[in-house]
Each structure stands twice: as C-alpha cells, then as structure tokens.
Write an enzyme that holds these catalytic residues in place. Structure first.
Site, PDB file in Angstrom:
ATOM      1  N   ARG A   1      10.938  53.251 102.865  1.00 19.87           N
ATOM      2  CA  ARG A   1      11.387  54.280 103.812  1.00 19.87           C
ATOM      3  C   ARG A   1      10.555  54.284 105.087  1.00 19.87           C
ATOM      4  O   ARG A   1      11.021  54.748 106.131  1.00 19.87           O
ATOM      5  CB  ARG A   1      11.432  55.649 103.140  1.00 19.87           C
ATOM      6  CG  ARG A   1      12.586  55.751 102.134  1.00 19.87           C
ATOM      7  CD  ARG A   1      12.674  57.103 101.477  1.00 19.87           C
ATOM      8  NE  ARG A   1      11.500  57.438 100.706  1.00 19.87           N
ATOM      9  CZ  ARG A   1      11.359  57.240  99.393  1.00 19.87           C
ATOM     10  NH1 ARG A   1      12.345  56.721  98.705  1.00 19.87           N
ATOM     11  NH2 ARG A   1      10.245  57.569  98.784  1.00 19.87           N
TER      12      ARG A   1
ATOM     13  N   GLU B   1      -1.079  54.776  89.231  1.00 21.80           N
ATOM     14  CA  GLU B   1      -1.436  55.607  88.079  1.00 21.80           C
ATOM     15  C   GLU B   1      -1.483  54.771  86.801  1.00 21.80           C
ATOM     16  O   GLU B   1      -2.379  54.908  85.981  1.00 21.80           O
ATOM     17  CB  GLU B   1      -0.425  56.749  87.940  1.00 21.80           C
ATOM     18  CG  GLU B   1      -0.834  57.764  86.897  1.00 21.80           C
ATOM     19  CD  GLU B   1       0.097  58.964  86.871  1.00 21.80           C
ATOM     20  OE1 GLU B   1      -0.046  59.769  85.940  1.00 21.80           O
ATOM     21  OE2 GLU B   1       0.957  59.092  87.764  1.00 21.80           O
TER      22      GLU B   1
END
Length: 179
Positions: free
Chosen positions: A63, A100
C-alpha cells in the site's frame, strides 16, 4: 480534529475479525475510491515531503506504492519501491527484519538511492514498525539520508513509534491519523 482528519477518518472502514478473529482491520480502499479524499491525502503527504526537503520518496510494499507514487509526483520527486525479497530484477540491497513469528526481508535496487538523496518513507499504516525500521536501515546502507517517515495512520497501541525513534536519528515521523 482538523477537517482533513475528519475527511480521512470518514473514508476508512473498520472490518472486524480480519484477517483473523480479534483484529479490527482498517480498510483504506473507500478512501482511495473517493477522489477528494485521495487528493487530500496525497496533498498532505506531499507537504511532508516538501517540509523535510526530501529528494526521493520510498514506498513500502504494497500500500505504500499506492500512496507513495502520487505523493512523489505531486512533490516533483522520484519514487523508489521497496519490495519484498525476490521481486526486483538486477542488483539489489536487502535488509532482513524480525516479525512476530519468523522473519522477512525487503529489497531496493542498489542504484536507485545515492549519497545525495534525502528520502521520505511513505506507507499507509505504522503498526509495530518492523518494516519501516528495516527500510530506514536499507536507505542508510545505500548511502542516502533519511528525511523522515510519513504514514496515513499510526496504530499507537502497537508501539511502532517507540521502535522507530532510535533508528530515525532525529528525522520526523508524521502520522496524519493516530488510532
């Protein structure tokens, strides 16, 4: 709240439980579909580029491409895509970073950034800051200077700003919206 903040927020749709249960996804596609809102966003980010004396705009996949390219055009600057590893042909510089669960890598064409460049990183969201941090390291490894980071929205509860501040080395981090 400013008029532009109200306009931008009014065009961002919350999507519950996407991409997984418990996540409230911030969908910017209605904003992109509204020419007045998209123009206001582009103008606001182009003003950041001008204030920071940027010479190039880096957009982070994916994006950041949608936002960064028109910002670069509006500000009269070159646009440089930073892509996921393996997506750019030719000689690249790469930077690994931790996620993560696991790790990822981003790349830029080696010749696209030089020692005379001041680079503004543009993306839609600042979340944990991992990709943005890797991009700043990549820009500096290419010999360019970081002019700053500009995002549409910062998800403050994820701590991205805290993670980026040491790597920004005094360059500004501007978020048009803080959620």
């Amino acid at each position: 709240m400013t008029d532009i903040e109200e306009l931008l927020l009014s065009r961002i749709r919350d999507v519950a439980d996407y991409p997984e249960p418990g996540v409230m996804f911030k969908d910017i596609t209605p904003l992109l579909a509204d020419p007045a809102a998209f123009t206001a966003l582009t103008d606001a980010l182009a003003q950041v580029a001008e204030r920071t004396n940027a010479t190039k705009v880096v957009g982070l996949e994916a994006r950041g491409f949608i936002l960064g390219a028109p910002v670069a055009v509006r500000a009269g600057l070159g646009f440089i895509p930073v892509r996921k590893a393996g997506k750019l042909p030719g000689a690249t510089l790469s930077q690994a970073y931790d996620l993560e669960y696991g790790s990822a890598e981003i790349e830029v064409h080696a010749e696209d950034l030089t020692g005379g460049d001041r680079v503004l990183v543009v993306d839609d969201v600042l979340a944990t800051g991992g990709t943005a941090e890797a991009s700043l390291k990549l820009i500096r490894r290419a010999g360019a200077e970081v002019a700053g980071v500009a995002v549409l929205m910062e998800l403050g509860f994820l701590g991205g700003r805290t993670r980026l501040e040491p790597v920004l080395d005094g360059a500004p981090l501007e978020a048009l919206l803080k959620v």
